[in-house]
Scaffold this motif. Sequence first.
Motif, PDB file in Angstrom:
ATOM      1  N   THR A  98      37.071  58.545  35.522  1.00  0.00           N
ATOM      2  CA  THR A  98      36.560  57.798  34.376  1.00  0.00           C
ATOM      3  C   THR A  98      35.037  57.709  34.388  1.00  0.00           C
ATOM      4  O   THR A  98      34.388  57.989  35.397  1.00  0.00           O
ATOM      5  N   ALA A 101      33.644  52.471  36.502  1.00  0.00           N
ATOM      6  CA  ALA A 101      34.821  51.616  36.650  1.00  0.00           C
ATOM      7  C   ALA A 101      35.012  50.711  35.442  1.00  0.00           C
ATOM      8  O   ALA A 101      36.133  50.281  35.155  1.00  0.00           O
ATOM      9  N   ILE A 104      37.654  51.905  33.265  1.00  0.00           N
ATOM     10  CA  ILE A 104      39.023  51.638  33.716  1.00  0.00           C
ATOM     11  C   ILE A 104      39.509  50.316  33.133  1.00  0.00           C
ATOM     12  O   ILE A 104      40.644  50.203  32.656  1.00  0.00           O
ATOM     13  N   CYS A 108      42.622  50.213  30.544  1.00  0.00           N
ATOM     14  CA  CYS A 108      43.795  49.401  30.895  1.00  0.00           C
ATOM     15  C   CYS A 108      44.037  48.317  29.854  1.00  0.00           C
ATOM     16  O   CYS A 108      45.192  48.034  29.494  1.00  0.00           O
ATOM     17  N   LEU A 202      45.545  44.694  38.805  1.00  0.00           N
ATOM     18  CA  LEU A 202      44.412  45.597  38.625  1.00  0.00           C
ATOM     19  C   LEU A 202      43.431  45.302  39.751  1.00  0.00           C
ATOM     20  O   LEU A 202      42.743  44.282  39.749  1.00  0.00           O
ATOM     21  N   ASP A 204      40.199  46.031  41.709  1.00  0.00           N
ATOM     22  CA  ASP A 204      38.866  46.603  41.483  1.00  0.00           C
ATOM     23  C   ASP A 204      38.122  46.618  42.819  1.00  0.00           C
ATOM     24  O   ASP A 204      37.864  45.561  43.399  1.00  0.00           O
ATOM     25  N   ILE A 230      47.340  49.001  39.926  1.00  0.00           N
ATOM     26  CA  ILE A 230      46.357  49.958  39.399  1.00  0.00           C
ATOM     27  C   ILE A 230      45.096  49.781  40.225  1.00  0.00           C
ATOM     28  O   ILE A 230      44.554  48.671  40.317  1.00  0.00           O
ATOM     29  N   ALA A 232      41.141  50.683  41.083  1.00  0.00           N
ATOM     30  CA  ALA A 232      39.880  51.177  40.515  1.00  0.00           C
ATOM     31  C   ALA A 232      38.870  51.379  41.634  1.00  0.00           C
ATOM     32  O   ALA A 232      38.485  50.433  42.321  1.00  0.00           O
ATOM     33  N   CYS A 248      40.678  56.076  38.887  1.00  0.00           N
ATOM     34  CA  CYS A 248      41.788  55.135  38.742  1.00  0.00           C
ATOM     35  C   CYS A 248      43.050  55.764  39.313  1.00  0.00           C
ATOM     36  O   CYS A 248      43.462  56.838  38.873  1.00  0.00           O
ATOM     37  N   CYS A 250      46.963  55.165  39.698  1.00  0.00           N
ATOM     38  CA  CYS A 250      47.961  54.309  39.054  1.00  0.00           C
ATOM     39  C   CYS A 250      49.287  55.053  38.888  1.00  0.00           C
ATOM     40  O   CYS A 250      49.338  56.286  38.991  1.00  0.00           O
TER      41      CYS A 250
END
Length: 395
Positions: A98, A101, A104, A108, A202, A204, A230, A232, A248, A250
């Motif tokens: 991506t 970040a 992402i 999402c 998610l 990160d 997921i 990141a 990412c 996932c």
Amino acid sequence: MEYRFSDRVSNLKPSAIREIFKYASDPEVVSLSAGNPSPDAFPAKEIAEISAEVLKNDPISVLQYSVSEGYTPLRNTLKEYMKNEHNTGSDSDDILITTGAQQIMDLCSKALINEGEVVICEAPSFIGSLNTFRSYNAKLVGVKVEPDGMSIDELENALKANPNAKLIYTIPNFQNPSGVTMSFEKRKKVYELAKKYGVLILEDNPYGDLRYSGEYVPNIKSLDTDGIVIYAGSFSKVISPGMRVAYCICPKPIFQKLVVCKQGNDVHTNIWSQYVCNEFITKYDFNAHLARLREIYTKKAEFCMNLLDKFCAPAITYHKIDGGLFIWCDLPDSIDMPTFCKKAVENKVCVVPGNAFLTDENEKCQSFRINFSTPTDEQLEKGIKILGEIANSWS
């Protein structure tokens, strides 16, 4: 003409950090507000060598359109690297490259969140992600960050109270802005709660490679046997933020939707940047580079914390960190935090008010964030000394 904006953006405010940058552009101002890597951290020589070689020998490969999923060699490199180094990713996952970040978070949100659905966030949390969730009219629910990560009791209460929650958003390593690292026990409990209540996580992790002390803590994604996390990752803090390359990891069904959303967003991430990242990881000593970054930031973090001890006590206290780029500072109730931050700007020092990182920006907050990676040692000493003088002379 009267401009009618969409409901998604009509109530959005500019990023407090970006607004502060306007003041920080003044050369006389000491900026402790940015999150930029140290100027000493960039592998500029290696990037120049890689770029010169490909532009001389195979320029079309990095100048032509490419696939939305990302540069295939980089995707393969990252799959192997993350599996071998961090036990992250499985045969049920895929990896998307991506444009930073931040994308992402946007993809999402676009793919997973309907208007009015809930995103549970740490409080405080990264303002860029919070604003992205807000832009899709998500409802944000904050969960207090404790010294070892988000409160598990508050998290479960939030999940019970919000059956339409879609995501738990967390920055488990050297959290921005608090600097807190979530314990492994809490990571397991967050995963168990997400599974119990049918909510995605998610995770990160832009700062995970910048640990200065303490034990490595496995990613939440490394626990993921149910396809609910997921992950990141980003090269912004370890190679270059200007290149805008992140990734990412996932579950494949989510990956497929994110790819479709990305095609309508920017088609694909800059191929030259992806090529450079892959060459740097595979043909140079990437682990040695990370070790050099840790050495740089260890010295800067220790220097900054020593300055806070020297100049800011007792009025300003702070949370010691084991990694990352930020230190979270607290003021006593007798000092009004927003007024303090304004006085700092008037005295040519920029920090970020803590309420900018809350799900409810109107909530009372006694904290502010400083960054130590970007300023020189001289600037750090000057800026922190001024902060201490303002706080300790408060009346």
